[in-house]
Design a protein around this motif. Structure first.
Motif, PDB file in Angstrom:
ATOM      1  N   UNK A  94     -19.314   2.238  28.495  1.00  7.76           N
ATOM      2  CA  UNK A  94     -18.727   0.911  28.625  1.00  7.76           C
ATOM      3  C   UNK A  94     -17.355   0.902  29.256  1.00  7.76           C
ATOM      4  N   UNK A  95     -16.750   2.061  29.444  1.00  8.84           N
ATOM      5  CA  UNK A  95     -15.396   2.139  30.004  1.00  8.84           C
ATOM      6  C   UNK A  95     -15.455   1.936  31.517  1.00  8.84           C
ATOM      7  N   UNK A  96     -14.879   0.835  31.993  1.00 11.41           N
ATOM      8  CA  UNK A  96     -14.892   0.502  33.422  1.00 11.41           C
ATOM      9  C   UNK A  96     -13.464   0.144  33.819  1.00 11.41           C
ATOM     10  N   UNK A  97     -12.774   1.059  34.474  1.00 14.21           N
ATOM     11  CA  UNK A  97     -11.377   0.832  34.845  1.00 14.21           C
ATOM     12  C   UNK A  97     -11.029   1.472  36.186  1.00 14.21           C
ATOM     13  N   UNK A  98     -11.862   1.301  37.219  1.00 14.98           N
ATOM     14  CA  UNK A  98     -11.519   1.889  38.522  1.00 14.98           C
ATOM     15  C   UNK A  98     -10.407   1.091  39.202  1.00 14.98           C
ATOM     16  N   UNK A  99      -9.632   1.757  40.008  1.00 20.62           N
ATOM     17  CA  UNK A  99      -8.600   1.067  40.772  1.00 20.62           C
ATOM     18  C   UNK A  99      -9.222   0.431  42.008  1.00 20.62           C
ATOM     19  N   UNK A 100      -8.571  -0.596  42.518  1.00 15.21           N
ATOM     20  CA  UNK A 100      -9.053  -1.254  43.730  1.00 15.21           C
ATOM     21  C   UNK A 100      -9.009  -0.285  44.908  1.00 15.21           C
ATOM     22  N   UNK A 101      -7.995   0.574  44.940  1.00 18.56           N
ATOM     23  CA  UNK A 101      -7.891   1.548  46.028  1.00 18.56           C
ATOM     24  C   UNK A 101      -9.077   2.510  46.017  1.00 18.56           C
ATOM     25  N   UNK A 102      -9.505   2.931  44.818  1.00 17.39           N
ATOM     26  CA  UNK A 102     -10.656   3.837  44.727  1.00 17.39           C
ATOM     27  C   UNK A 102     -11.938   3.135  45.158  1.00 17.39           C
ATOM     28  N   UNK A 103     -12.126   1.888  44.732  1.00 15.75           N
ATOM     29  CA  UNK A 103     -13.326   1.145  45.119  1.00 15.75           C
ATOM     30  C   UNK A 103     -13.380   0.918  46.625  1.00 15.75           C
ATOM     31  N   UNK A 104     -12.209   0.709  47.233  1.00 19.77           N
ATOM     32  CA  UNK A 104     -12.165   0.439  48.675  1.00 19.77           C
ATOM     33  C   UNK A 104     -12.176   1.707  49.515  1.00 19.77           C
ATOM     34  N   UNK A 105     -12.094   2.877  48.882  1.00 18.47           N
ATOM     35  CA  UNK A 105     -11.989   4.129  49.629  1.00 18.47           C
ATOM     36  C   UNK A 105     -13.252   4.398  50.441  1.00 18.47           C
ATOM     37  N   UNK A 106     -13.122   5.330  51.362  1.00 15.66           N
ATOM     38  CA  UNK A 106     -14.218   5.631  52.292  1.00 15.66           C
ATOM     39  C   UNK A 106     -15.435   6.190  51.576  1.00 15.66           C
ATOM     40  N   UNK A 107     -15.239   6.926  50.490  1.00 13.16           N
ATOM     41  CA  UNK A 107     -16.374   7.544  49.807  1.00 13.16           C
ATOM     42  C   UNK A 107     -17.062   6.614  48.818  1.00 13.16           C
ATOM     43  N   UNK A 108     -16.540   5.389  48.643  1.00 13.89           N
ATOM     44  CA  UNK A 108     -17.175   4.443  47.715  1.00 13.89           C
ATOM     45  C   UNK A 108     -17.744   3.257  48.502  1.00 13.89           C
ATOM     46  N   UNK A 109     -16.923   2.250  48.808  1.00 13.22           N
ATOM     47  CA  UNK A 109     -17.418   1.072  49.525  1.00 13.22           C
ATOM     48  C   UNK A 109     -16.899   0.981  50.958  1.00 13.22           C
TER      49      UNK A 109
END
Length: 235
Positions: A94-109
Motif C-alpha cells: 500500500x505504500x505509494x510515494x514516488x517522486x514526480x521526477x522519478x515518474x517522469x524519468x526516461x526509464x518510467x514514463x
C-alpha cells in the motif's frame, strides 16, 4: 544582488522580521512524514479491478470527435500512471510515494514533469486518485526551530462509485455476478485452500454489509412512515 531605485509614489513592502522568515519552500497543507505512517494494503485482485474500471470509464468521458486528454477526459498516459501506482501499492503493502521526477524519468514514463501533474489532475478530477503533501526535517536548526524540506507525496488510489457501477453493468451484460468482488463457484473450484478461505471471508463480509444496509433502509422507511401517518383521533 541588483539594487532597486526608489521611485516617487511607489510603495515597498516592509521587510518581514527574521524571526518569522524560514526561506523553506514547503507547500501549504503539507504534513510531517515519518517511518510510522500507516498504509492501506491493496490486493492484486482489487488493483486489477480499479485498473479495469478506469479503462472502461475512460471511454465514457470522451464525446464524439473529442480526443483523449481534452478537458473533462482522461488521457492514455493517465491510465498508465494509474497502473504504475496500483502496482506499487500491491508490491509495497500500500505504500505509494514516488517522486514526480522519478515518474517522469526516461526509464518510467519518459515525459516532462508538467505532464505528470496534468495526468494526476485528470485522475483526481474523476475520483481515481488523491494525495497528501508531506515534508521532512532536514536535521539543520533554524531560527524558529528545525528546518524542513518538501518531500514526495503520499498517493491513494481509489475506485469511485460511478466507475464501479459501470463495471457491474458490464458484468451483468456478460451474464456474470454484478458484484465484482464476489468470487463465483467456477473460480472457487480452482482456488487453493488458503485462497478459498479468504474468498469465503470476503463473501461473508459482503453479505454482512448488504444486510446492514437493508436494515438501515428499513429503519429509515419505518421512521418516515410513522412521521407521515396522522395520529388517531379518539371517539
Amino acid at each position: 544582488m541588483t539594487a532597486i531605485t526608489a521611485q516617487p509614489g511607489r510603495k515597498f513592502r516592509a521587510a518581514e522580521p527574521e524571526s518569522r522568515r524560514t526561506f523553506q519552500p514547503v507547500r501549504r497543507g503539507s504534513r510531517w512524514t515519518n517511518h510510522r505512517e500507516r498504509w492501506a494494503t491493496l490486493s492484486r485482485k482489487e488493483a486489477n479491478l480499479r485498473i479495469f474500471a478506469l479503462e472502461r470509464y475512460q471511454v465514457t468521458t470522451r464525446k464524439a470527435g473529442q480526443r483523449f486528454g481534452a478537458e473533462g477526459t482522461i488521457s492514455d498516459g493517465a491510465v498508465k500512471l494509474f497502473r504504475i501506482l496500483c502496482n506499487m501499492a500491491v508490491k509495497h503493502g500500500g505504500r505509494v510515494e514516488p517522486s514526480v521526477a522519478w515518474l517522469a524519468s526516461e526509464r518510467v514514463l519518459n515525459v516532462p514533469m508538467k505532464v505528470i501533474h496534468k495526468w494526476k489532475a485528470q485522475l483526481q478530477e474523476h475520483g481515481f486518485l488523491d494525495w497528501d503533501r508531506r515534508y521532512v526535517e532536514t536535521g539543520r536548526q533554524g531560527v524558529r526551530g528545525p528546518q524542513v524540506a518538501q518531500t514526495s507525496n503520499a498517493y491513494i488510489t481509489k475506485l469511485p462509485q460511478k466507475a464501479l457501477d459501470l463495471v457491474k453493468a458490464i458484468r451483468k451484460g456478460m451474464g456474470l455476478d454484478p458484484e465484482p468482488r464476489v468470487v463465483s463457484e467456477a473460480e472457487l473450484a480452482v482456488l487453493s485452500p488458503a485462497e478459498r478461505r479468504k474468498a469465503d471471508r470476503l463473501a461473508e463480509q459482503v453479505a454482512k454489509d448488504k444486510a446492514r444496509l437493508e436494515a438501515a433502509f428499513a429503519a429509515m422507511n419505518a421512521k418516515r412512515e410513522a412521521a407521515e401517518t396522522p395520529p388517531e383521533v379518539p371517539d
